[in-house]
Write a protein that holds these residues in place. Structure first.
Motif, PDB file in Angstrom:
ATOM      1  N   ASP A   1       0.828  -1.212   0.000  1.00  0.00           N
ATOM      2  CA  ASP A   1       0.000   0.000   0.000  1.00  0.00           C
ATOM      3  C   ASP A   1       0.863   1.264   0.000  1.00  0.00           C
ATOM      4  O   ASP A   1       0.552   2.238  -0.687  1.00  0.00           O
ATOM      5  CB  ASP A   1      -0.932   0.008   1.213  1.00  0.00           C
ATOM      6  CG  ASP A   1      -2.071  -0.976   1.070  1.00  0.00           C
ATOM      7  OD1 ASP A   1      -2.347  -1.412  -0.064  1.00  0.00           O
ATOM      8  OD2 ASP A   1      -2.687  -1.327   2.097  1.00  0.00           O
TER       9      ASP A   1
ATOM     10  N   PHE B   1      -5.110   4.897  -1.051  1.00  0.00           N
ATOM     11  CA  PHE B   1      -4.091   3.994  -0.515  1.00  0.00           C
ATOM     12  C   PHE B   1      -3.563   4.486   0.835  1.00  0.00           C
ATOM     13  O   PHE B   1      -3.287   3.687   1.725  1.00  0.00           O
ATOM     14  CB  PHE B   1      -2.926   3.830  -1.498  1.00  0.00           C
ATOM     15  CG  PHE B   1      -3.250   2.932  -2.649  1.00  0.00           C
ATOM     16  CD1 PHE B   1      -3.530   1.586  -2.445  1.00  0.00           C
ATOM     17  CD2 PHE B   1      -3.280   3.428  -3.937  1.00  0.00           C
ATOM     18  CE1 PHE B   1      -3.828   0.759  -3.508  1.00  0.00           C
ATOM     19  CE2 PHE B   1      -3.580   2.597  -5.011  1.00  0.00           C
ATOM     20  CZ  PHE B   1      -3.862   1.263  -4.782  1.00  0.00           C
TER      21      PHE B   1
ATOM     22  N   LYS C   1      -6.244   3.722   3.443  1.00  0.00           N
ATOM     23  CA  LYS C   1      -6.264   2.272   3.634  1.00  0.00           C
ATOM     24  C   LYS C   1      -5.095   1.837   4.517  1.00  0.00           C
ATOM     25  O   LYS C   1      -5.262   1.024   5.428  1.00  0.00           O
ATOM     26  CB  LYS C   1      -6.193   1.583   2.265  1.00  0.00           C
ATOM     27  CG  LYS C   1      -6.336   0.096   2.298  1.00  0.00           C
ATOM     28  CD  LYS C   1      -6.293  -0.448   0.864  1.00  0.00           C
ATOM     29  CE  LYS C   1      -6.182  -1.946   0.872  1.00  0.00           C
ATOM     30  NZ  LYS C   1      -5.940  -2.492  -0.450  1.00  0.00           N
TER      31      LYS C   1
END
Length: 134
Positions: free
Chosen positions: A13, A122, A125
């Motif tokens: 990520d 991202f 997340k």
């Protein structure tokens, strides 16, 4: 093992975030500049002196006895633009730059803003996985 998987997903990520973030900054900067030229530039006629192919296609043009390099679309390089031809471009004197008047700068500008949202996803997340405990 699950800790290693979480760490690996976090690294992936982070990598995705960095790649998309860097790409979005360059795309945003370029499209903002081109959009400004499109809005504030004046139409001028230039002469194509030479064409350069390869990965990026460009034309060397002459304007006021000075040579400039202008990026072309692949279709322009292969078909539309010829050496010695007069073409019309948008020119911004204060930045000394050219773009094609038919370039869809506003559309590309909005696409660049979308590309900025991808790395933000991202990032959120990654933060959610690593810092928010349920």
């Amino acid at each position: 093992k699950s800790c290693k998987n979480l760490m690996m997903k976090g690294i992936i990520d982070l990598f995705n975030f960095l790649i998309f973030f860097i790409f979005s900054i360059f795309l945003y900067r370029e499209t903002t500049e081109e959009n400004y030229i499109q809005m504030n530039g004046e139409l001028v006629e230039v002469i194509v002196i030479n064409l350069q192919g390869g990965r990026t296609c460009s034309a060397i043009i002459d304007y006021n006895q000075k040579n400039y390099k202008v990026k072309l679309a692949k279709t322009d390089c292969n078909n539309r633009v010829l050496i010695g031809e007069k073409i019309t471009l948008k020119y911004l004197k204060e930045w000394d730059k050219f773009i094609f008047p038919e370039k869809r700068t506003l559309l590309i500008y909005y696409i660049s803003l979308f590309f900025f949202l991808v790395p933000t996803y991202f990032l959120f997340k990654m933060i959610r996985k690593n810092f928010v405990k349920y």
